[in-house]
Design a protein around this motif. Structure first.
Motif, PDB file in Angstrom:
ATOM      1  N   GLN A   1      -8.109  -1.275  -6.578  1.00 39.89           N
ATOM      2  CA  GLN A   1      -7.390  -0.372  -5.671  1.00 39.89           C
ATOM      3  C   GLN A   1      -6.051   0.045  -6.296  1.00 39.89           C
ATOM      4  OE1 GLN A   1      -7.413  -2.739  -2.075  1.00 39.89           O
ATOM      5  NE2 GLN A   1      -9.618  -2.479  -1.835  1.00 39.89           N
TER       6      GLN A   1
ATOM      7  N   GLU B   1      -2.565  -6.972   0.454  1.00 42.86           N
ATOM      8  CA  GLU B   1      -2.204  -6.268  -0.779  1.00 42.86           C
ATOM      9  C   GLU B   1      -3.448  -5.690  -1.428  1.00 42.86           C
ATOM     10  OE1 GLU B   1      -1.200  -8.888  -4.098  1.00 42.86           O
ATOM     11  OE2 GLU B   1      -1.062 -10.459  -2.580  1.00 42.86           O
TER      12      GLU B   1
ATOM     13  N   TYR C   1      -5.461  -6.434   5.561  1.00 39.37           N
ATOM     14  CA  TYR C   1      -5.361  -6.256   4.105  1.00 39.37           C
ATOM     15  C   TYR C   1      -3.881  -6.382   3.750  1.00 39.37           C
ATOM     16  CZ  TYR C   1     -10.022  -3.996   3.893  1.00 39.37           C
ATOM     17  OH  TYR C   1     -11.347  -3.703   3.954  1.00 39.37           O
TER      18      TYR C   1
ATOM     19  N   LEU D   1     -11.671 -10.792  -5.003  1.00 35.85           N
ATOM     20  CA  LEU D   1     -10.750 -10.627  -3.892  1.00 35.85           C
ATOM     21  C   LEU D   1     -10.090 -11.946  -3.587  1.00 35.85           C
ATOM     22  CD1 LEU D   1     -12.582  -8.377  -1.408  1.00 35.85           C
ATOM     23  CD2 LEU D   1     -10.421  -7.987  -2.522  1.00 35.85           C
TER      24      LEU D   1
ATOM     25  N   ARG E   1     -19.573 -12.334   4.359  1.00 38.81           N
ATOM     26  CA  ARG E   1     -18.653 -13.277   3.723  1.00 38.81           C
ATOM     27  C   ARG E   1     -19.135 -14.710   3.762  1.00 38.81           C
ATOM     28  NH1 ARG E   1     -12.503 -11.329   4.389  1.00 38.81           N
ATOM     29  NH2 ARG E   1     -12.878  -9.232   3.631  1.00 38.81           N
TER      30      ARG E   1
ATOM     31  N   PHE F   1       0.830  -1.213   0.000  1.00 34.41           N
ATOM     32  CA  PHE F   1       0.000   0.000   0.000  1.00 34.41           C
ATOM     33  C   PHE F   1       0.866   1.266   0.000  1.00 34.41           C
ATOM     34  CE2 PHE F   1      -3.025  -3.184   1.449  1.00 34.41           C
ATOM     35  CZ  PHE F   1      -4.106  -2.890   0.644  1.00 34.41           C
TER      36      PHE F   1
ATOM     37  N   ASP G   1     -22.779  -7.360   2.253  1.00 35.84           N
ATOM     38  CA  ASP G   1     -21.430  -7.907   2.236  1.00 35.84           C
ATOM     39  C   ASP G   1     -21.253  -8.818   3.449  1.00 35.84           C
ATOM     40  OD1 ASP G   1     -18.796  -8.419   1.784  1.00 35.84           O
ATOM     41  OD2 ASP G   1     -18.108  -6.571   2.737  1.00 35.84           O
TER      42      ASP G   1
ATOM     43  N   ARG H   1     -17.700 -14.732  -1.520  1.00 36.32           N
ATOM     44  CA  ARG H   1     -17.028 -13.446  -1.283  1.00 36.32           C
ATOM     45  C   ARG H   1     -15.607 -13.697  -0.818  1.00 36.32           C
ATOM     46  NH1 ARG H   1     -19.968  -9.112  -2.800  1.00 36.32           N
ATOM     47  NH2 ARG H   1     -19.513  -7.799  -1.022  1.00 36.32           N
TER      48      ARG H   1
ATOM     49  N   THR I   1     -19.514  -5.088  -6.578  1.00 40.18           N
ATOM     50  CA  THR I   1     -19.167  -5.232  -5.158  1.00 40.18           C
ATOM     51  C   THR I   1     -18.397  -6.540  -5.028  1.00 40.18           C
ATOM     52  OG1 THR I   1     -21.305  -6.257  -4.801  1.00 40.18           O
ATOM     53  CG2 THR I   1     -21.093  -3.983  -4.115  1.00 40.18           C
ATOM     54  N   GLY I   2     -17.549  -6.584  -4.036  1.00 40.39           N
ATOM     55  CA  GLY I   2     -16.730  -7.784  -3.861  1.00 40.39           C
ATOM     56  C   GLY I   2     -15.344  -7.635  -4.466  1.00 40.39           C
ATOM     57  N   THR I   3     -15.118  -6.527  -5.185  1.00 36.96           N
ATOM     58  CA  THR I   3     -13.805  -6.316  -5.802  1.00 36.96           C
ATOM     59  C   THR I   3     -12.924  -5.405  -4.945  1.00 36.96           C
ATOM     60  OG1 THR I   3     -14.709  -4.437  -7.004  1.00 36.96           O
ATOM     61  CG2 THR I   3     -14.671  -6.538  -8.168  1.00 36.96           C
ATOM     62  N   GLY I   4     -13.476  -4.898  -3.850  1.00 41.93           N
ATOM     63  CA  GLY I   4     -12.737  -3.958  -3.013  1.00 41.93           C
ATOM     64  C   GLY I   4     -12.908  -2.515  -3.479  1.00 41.93           C
ATOM     65  N   LYS I   5     -14.017  -2.246  -4.167  1.00 43.66           N
ATOM     66  CA  LYS I   5     -14.174  -0.904  -4.749  1.00 43.66           C
ATOM     67  C   LYS I   5     -14.424   0.171  -3.689  1.00 43.66           C
ATOM     68  CE  LYS I   5     -19.023  -1.282  -5.961  1.00 43.66           C
ATOM     69  NZ  LYS I   5     -19.664  -0.508  -4.910  1.00 43.66           N
ATOM     70  N   THR I   6     -15.038  -0.201  -2.564  1.00 46.85           N
ATOM     71  CA  THR I   6     -15.300   0.817  -1.541  1.00 46.85           C
ATOM     72  C   THR I   6     -13.984   1.388  -1.015  1.00 46.85           C
ATOM     73  OG1 THR I   6     -17.192  -0.544  -0.936  1.00 46.85           O
ATOM     74  CG2 THR I   6     -16.678   1.309   0.507  1.00 46.85           C
TER      75      THR I   6
HETATM   76  P1  AMP Z   1     -16.372  -4.132  -1.704  1.00 47.04           P
HETATM   77  O1  AMP Z   1     -16.078  -4.561  -3.104  1.00 47.04           O
HETATM   78  O2  AMP Z   1     -16.004  -2.726  -1.470  1.00 47.04           O
HETATM   79  O3  AMP Z   1     -17.799  -4.456  -1.343  1.00 47.04           O
HETATM   80  O4  AMP Z   1     -15.427  -4.986  -0.711  1.00 47.04           O
HETATM   81  C1  AMP Z   1     -15.621  -6.330  -0.458  1.00 47.04           C
HETATM   82  C2  AMP Z   1     -14.885  -6.829   0.796  1.00 47.04           C
HETATM   83  O5  AMP Z   1     -13.479  -6.896   0.586  1.00 47.04           O
HETATM   84  C3  AMP Z   1     -15.060  -5.978   2.052  1.00 47.04           C
HETATM   85  O6  AMP Z   1     -15.380  -6.848   3.112  1.00 47.04           O
HETATM   86  C4  AMP Z   1     -13.693  -5.353   2.304  1.00 47.04           C
HETATM   87  O7  AMP Z   1     -13.441  -5.199   3.672  1.00 47.04           O
HETATM   88  C5  AMP Z   1     -12.747  -6.380   1.699  1.00 47.04           C
HETATM   89  N1  AMP Z   1     -11.496  -5.790   1.161  1.00 47.04           N
HETATM   90  C6  AMP Z   1     -11.381  -4.670   0.412  1.00 47.04           C
HETATM   91  N2  AMP Z   1     -10.102  -4.474   0.036  1.00 47.04           N
HETATM   92  C7  AMP Z   1      -9.386  -5.503   0.526  1.00 47.04           C
HETATM   93  C8  AMP Z   1      -7.984  -5.867   0.476  1.00 47.04           C
HETATM   94  N3  AMP Z   1      -7.105  -5.123  -0.169  1.00 47.04           N
HETATM   95  N4  AMP Z   1      -7.609  -6.990   1.124  1.00 47.04           N
HETATM   96  C9  AMP Z   1      -8.524  -7.748   1.783  1.00 47.04           C
HETATM   97  N5  AMP Z   1      -9.842  -7.472   1.870  1.00 47.04           N
HETATM   98  C10 AMP Z   1     -10.275  -6.361   1.254  1.00 47.04           C
END
Ligand code: AMP
Length: 423
Positions: free
Chosen positions: A29, A24, A22, A423, A312, A4, A310, A338, A48-53
């Motif tokens: 991201q 990587e 987290y 992820l 898991r 990061f 979300d 997830r 969702t599920g890709t870590g986009k938030t």
């Molecule tokens: P999202 O796609 O934003 O709904 O994120 C899905 C899930 O992935 C959430 O539970 C986040 O906490 C988790 N997450 C996001 N980024 C990472 C990362 N770099 N490493 C591990 N988990 C992550």
């Protein structure tokens, strides 16, 4: 060096990420964080599920923490608009988790609950506001929300917002924002309306796409069961008796259907709750809490209420009704498997729903494997055999020398569809 750090995130954020486990960054991201840190507008195509938030929350938190107003005021500097209350609550939770030790204040506002506590929080001052459009406009009209100092505007799940008829609300909000600002737009799909919206809101945006449209997350075993509509409750009961179902999210097309199904399951002593738009926010939050903590094993939901959930540990997604929009199949199925786990998606399909299955298979570019191994299998739900096209015949014709995949073999066994960026 933490991966990061390579994205130029501050040491405080890096240590928070380490504590959260987290290791990587995810592909979205890696692609989004550096340009957003530099202030660029972004158009992100990601499910969702890709870590986009975190892809938008991390650089926003970093930028806002670096440059604080010096006059002691705390104006709203970032607004995140989401289509549903659940997603708003989840995004706010992400800002909370990722923004530890940054001394930034965030709050979340949505309808369905009293506005009193939300107004109080706004009066105390917030840096980051997460909101659904209706309540935001309401509080703006009442003079509780002022957006004149906004620096970053995020539209999350923009395609969903348009589906839900929020386009006018979005435009009303955008009209009062400062012209000079950073705008980030995220959408799972890219229909023409989203391109239009993006063109009007974003300034020379960077395009980032992490998974091709209509791609399922990795690790989902899918199957379709042909069954008469009237037999679906019995089939569901049978499915839920399987031990490998740890936590099942069951989709119905309508709120009424969700209620009816839930009542039936409760009569059969299944621990179940329902979430949909007619439930109070408190009831929805409580149902989600019970589902998350394992107090109930089955949650019945409509598409809109389930968007963005979300959790898991959802082992199974069951489509009690086939979704009319094929994209919703992708979204529903994306609730399971997830964060690298495995999951199963089971679809109940009756004769009138064959057309929806066909549309789904078209966007998946493949068949959903048929499971006949159940007592309610109904051949009348099977479509008339289609004559394969000459191209398909060539592709699948078995040759004596090398055994090729026949259509039957292609259909047997679970089908896995890979995405480029789970992820
Ligand atoms: P999202 O796609 O934003 O709904 O994120 C899905 C899930 O992935 C959430 O539970 C986040 O906490 C988790 N997450 C996001 N980024 C990472 C990362 N770099 N490493 C591990 N988990 C992550």
């Amino acid at each position: 060096m933490s991966p990061f750090a390579l994205l130029n995130l501050s040491p405080t954020i890096q240590s928070t990420l380490a504590k959260l486990g987290y290791q990587e960054p995810t592909p979205i991201q890696t692609q989004a964080i550096p340009p957003v840190l530099l202030g660029r507008d972004l158009l992100g195509i990601a499910q969702t599920g890709t870590g986009k938030t975190a892809a938008f929350a991390l650089p926003i938190l970093d930028r806002l923490a670096l440059k604080r107003p010096t006059d002691g005021n705390r104006p709203i500097r970032c607004l995140v608009l989401t289509p549903t209350r659940e997603l708003a609550a989840q995004v706010a939770e992400s800002f909370h988790d990722l923004g530890k030790n940054l001394r930034l204040v965030h709050t979340v506002i949505f309808g369905g609950v009293g506005q009193g506590p939300q107004v109080k929080a706004l009066k105390r001052g917030v840096d980051i506001l997460v909101a659904t459009p209706g309540r935001l406009l309401d509080l703006m009209h009442q003079g509780h929300v002022r957006l004149g100092n906004l620096e970053v505007f995020v539209l999350d799940e923009a395609d969903r917002m348009l589906d839900m008829g929020f386009i006018h609300d979005i435009r009303k909000v955008a009209a009062v924002l400062p012209k000079k600002r950073q705008t980030l737009l995220f959408s799972a799909t890219m229909p023409a309306e989203i391109s239009g919206l993006a063109a009007s809101l974003l300034h020379e945006p960077l395009h980032v796409e992490v998974a091709p449209q209509a791609t399922l997350v990795e690790g989902v075993d899918q199957k379709v069961l042909l069954v008469d509509q009237a037999k679906k409750p019995q089939l569901l009961k049978l499915c839920l008796e399987q031990k490998d179902i740890e936590r099942a999210l069951v989709f119905t097309r309508t709120k009424h259907g969700a209620d009816r199904l839930t009542k039936g399951l409760i009569k059969q002593s299944v621990m179940v709750a329902a979430i949909h738009g007619n439930k109070s926010q408190n009831a929805r939050t409580e149902a989600l809490r019970q589902f998350k903590t394992g107090q109930i094993r089955v949650l019945v939901a409509t598409d809109i209420a389930a968007r963005g959930i979300d959790i898991r540990e959802i082992s199974h997604v069951i489509n009690f009704d086939m979704p009319i929009e094929p994209e919703n199949y992708i979204h529903r199925v994306g609730r399971t498997a997830r964060a690298g786990r495995k999951g199963t998606a089971i679809s109940f399909c009756d004769a009138s729903e064959r057309k929806y299955l066909t549309a789904i298979e078209r966007i998946l570019r493949g068949k959903v494997p048929l499971d006949k191994d159940h007592p309610f299998h109904d051949e009348t739900c099977t479509p008339p055999a289609e004559k394969p096209s000459p191209a398909a015949r060539r592709k699948f014709s078995p040759t004596p020398k090398r055994r090729r995949r026949t259509p039957e073999r292609a259909l047997s066994g679970p089908q896995r569809i890979r995405s480029t960026a789970p992820l």
